[in-house]
Scaffold this active site. Structure first.
Site: not given
Length: 408
Positions: A286-288, A290, A314
């Site tokens: 998720h977010s960072y 990734g 995500t």
């Protein structure tokens, strides 16, 4: 109250402007106001920054639906517990957040039957440490391993978004449903902890500096004239509204080889994921998280390609141009990654992208923190489709991996 303090300032300003010789007094008043830190002024009437240490002391509990509710009123958490005291309310919220973190750790251990693994693996007794959580079969499951990486910020192992846990429910904000579903489908699970990067220790108070009676190189006569010019009224006013609570000053001691999210993910790969028995490794990032995965891909490209079958991102904030991902990395991501992003479009709707990396798909929500939870079922369909393609000796392709194709 803070409002009274502000009102007092405005009253003095109004009176000063109305008096004869107001120009000279206004100049002096401006000098006074320039010395007053309004953020500090707002702290004057704060209650002590001491808060409960347990949910019970906060008088909150999770109900059967996993929602945080007040045990007496049944109401959701109230942020503005004390009106006009934003900093105090924020500190109270953060204190509750720390309790939520411990509650999630307890769920990982008791509900999900996971164990804590200390990092670094060769840590000495007195050095700063972090940890991750492993399912019982995380290292020896011969088939499938799922790795969970959250975004940046205050969230710790087992959380996607603290705000959702507090304001909505435990399912939408935690990784617990993903861990339970993975266990049902035969995955081993590793829960990473990329934001536990340092040990915070309180700084010792510095002794007050001794000032010589004559002051630093300034004649006593000149100093007396300066004090006389300031005036007793100005000094009294300034001191009255400048006695806020002092927060503790801390130092941060970095955790060896885990001082950033990127370091943490790389370290866990080298010491756990790469040594696991699973033939098929899957990531949800998720977010960072990734971005941290892409950084792992760049540094361990051959290893990742040989082990990882699919990556569900995500609302990932990775940037393949800024991170200087090579052509081979981009081609692999196009075949093995999908990014569910915040969007007004219905869930699983393919979206256009300017970046040459992985397909972007709607998470069915415009809220960044909800993208993981809203994509929950689609992500596991994505993983299943990947395995089916592998078992049928069909080379995975974007058309097979896209959730639209899976659900059709």
């Amino acid at each position: 109250m803070v409002v009274n303090a502000y009102g007092y300032i405005i009253l003095i300003l109004w009176i000063t402007m109305a008096q004869p010789g107001g120009q000279e007094k206004t100049t002096a008043l401006k000098d006074l106001l320039s010395r007053i830190d309004l953020d500090e002024l707002m702290k004057k009437d704060e209650p002590p920054l001491y808060f409960p240490r347990t949910l019970e002391e906060f008088e909150y509990a999770f109900n059967d639906q996993g929602q945080l509710r007040h045990i007496k009123t049944g109401e959701p958490f109230v942020f503005n517990y004390r009106e006009d005291l934003h900093r105090w309310n924020q500190k109270r919220y953060e204190a509750l957040g720390e309790i939520i973190t411990q509650h999630v750790y307890e769920l990982l251990e008791k509900k999900c039957n996971m164990t804590k693994e200390i990092l670094p693996v060769d840590a000495s007794e007195d050095e700063p440490k972090s940890f991750i959580y492993l399912s019982k079969d995380a290292l020896n499951n011969p088939d499938k391993l799922l790795v969970l990486i959250q975004g940046r910020g205050v969230v710790r192992a087992g959380q996607w978004a603290r705000r959702l846990i507090i304001n909505e429910d435990i399912d939408s904000g935690s990784q617990i449903p993903f861990i339970s579903r993975a266990a049902e489908e035969g995955y081993g699970v590793m829960v990473l902890n990329p934001n536990e990067n340092y040990l915070e220790v309180e700084k010792p108070e510095k002794p007050a500096a001794e000032v010589s009676p004559d002051g630093p190189d300034e004649p006593a006569e000149k100093r007396e004239r300066k004090e006389e010019k300031e005036g007793k009224k100005k000094r009294d006013f300034y001191e009255k509204y400048r006695k806020p609570q002092k927060e503790k000053q801390t130092d941060q001691i970095p955790i060896r080889k885990n001082s950033t999210p990127e370091e943490h993910v790389l370290y866990v790969w080298d010491n756990f994921i790469s040594k696991s028995a699973a033939k098929n490794v899957f990531f949800i990032a998720h977010s960072y998280g990734g971005l941290s995965f892409v950084e792992l891909m760049i540094k361990r490209e051959a290893q990742v390609k040989s082990r990882v079958q699919a990556v569900a991102m995500t609302d990932s904030v990775h940037n393949v141009w800024h991170q200087e991902a090579g052509k081979s990395t981009l081609e692999w991501m196009q075949e093995h990654c999908c990014n569910w992003v915040s969007s007004t479009e219905p869930l699983d709707t393919p979206l256009e992208t300017m970046l040459p990396d992985c397909p972007r798909i709607s998470a069915g929500t415009e809220r960044h923190e909800l993208t993981s939870w809203r994509s929950f079922h689609s992500i596991f369909k994505f993983f299943t489709a990947t395995l089916e393609a592998q078992n049928s000796d069909t080379k995975p392709s974007t058309s097979v991996l896209l959730p639209r194709a899976v659900s059709s």
